[in-house]
Design a protein around this motif. Sequence first.
Motif, mmCIF file in Angstrom:
data_model
loop_
_atom_site.group_PDB
_atom_site.id
_atom_site.type_symbol
_atom_site.label_atom_id
_atom_site.label_comp_id
_atom_site.label_asym_id
_atom_site.label_seq_id
_atom_site.Cartn_x
_atom_site.Cartn_y
_atom_site.Cartn_z
ATOM 1 N N ALA A 146 -9.760 -65.594 -82.812
ATOM 2 C CA ALA A 146 -10.447 -65.889 -81.553
ATOM 3 C C ALA A 146 -10.779 -67.379 -81.540
ATOM 4 O O ALA A 146 -11.398 -67.888 -82.477
ATOM 5 C CB ALA A 146 -11.717 -65.056 -81.429
ATOM 6 N N TYR B 32 -13.276 -66.260 -74.959
ATOM 7 C CA TYR B 32 -12.500 -66.622 -76.147
ATOM 8 C C TYR B 32 -11.033 -66.304 -75.894
ATOM 9 O O TYR B 32 -10.694 -65.312 -75.252
ATOM 10 C CB TYR B 32 -12.979 -65.837 -77.371
ATOM 11 N N SER C 74 -12.766 -70.405 -79.761
ATOM 12 C CA SER C 74 -13.962 -70.563 -78.936
ATOM 13 C C SER C 74 -13.611 -71.211 -77.596
ATOM 14 O O SER C 74 -12.624 -71.945 -77.485
ATOM 15 C CB SER C 74 -15.002 -71.403 -79.670
ATOM 16 N N ILE D 255 -17.427 -61.407 -79.560
ATOM 17 C CA ILE D 255 -16.365 -62.266 -79.034
ATOM 18 C C ILE D 255 -16.283 -61.958 -77.541
ATOM 19 O O ILE D 255 -15.872 -60.872 -77.152
ATOM 20 C CB ILE D 255 -15.009 -61.997 -79.733
#
Length: 171
Positions: free
Chosen positions: A94, A74, A96, A70
């Motif tokens: 999270a 994010y 995108s 990640i």
Amino acid sequence: KNLEKSELIEAVTLDNAENLPSDFMDTLDIVRRHKPKRYANYVLNSWDEVVGQFFGEWDRKLHVIKPFPITPEYKNYMSLDWGYAKPLICHWWAVSPEMDHVYCVREYKATEKISSVAASEIHQINKTAYGDSYVAERKIYCLYADPSIFATSSSTGKSIAEDFQEVFKGV
């Protein structure tokens, strides 16, 4: 209550069919026909569909993916469903950079923990994942919680939300 020396052995009810009364097996067949999710949970030991789950289309093969990094692009969120006797569940999400996918990246689950202890444990998870200054640097964009955290305790005069705020901000 100490389960450290315990072991979980999972099985399917039908593995023991030869030892079960025939009328019990008939009852299971009725459950299979009329309550297929319940049958899957309690007879087949499948937890892919849970009675009352919000997303009825859950499919482990489709919705669980291999871990991936990640990146800082994010946007991170948390959600908290408070519980003491029933589980407290905290999830980290999270989103995108394109805002087209949301990933659940972490889960914390606890029972019978007072709010200040749970808050401290969640705070430590955040510090490990995002650094000591994660609050000041807004590494977690927002924490969404169910309304029960705003109830005031008769013993302390504070709410669960206040306990979390104090721990997270280091007050």
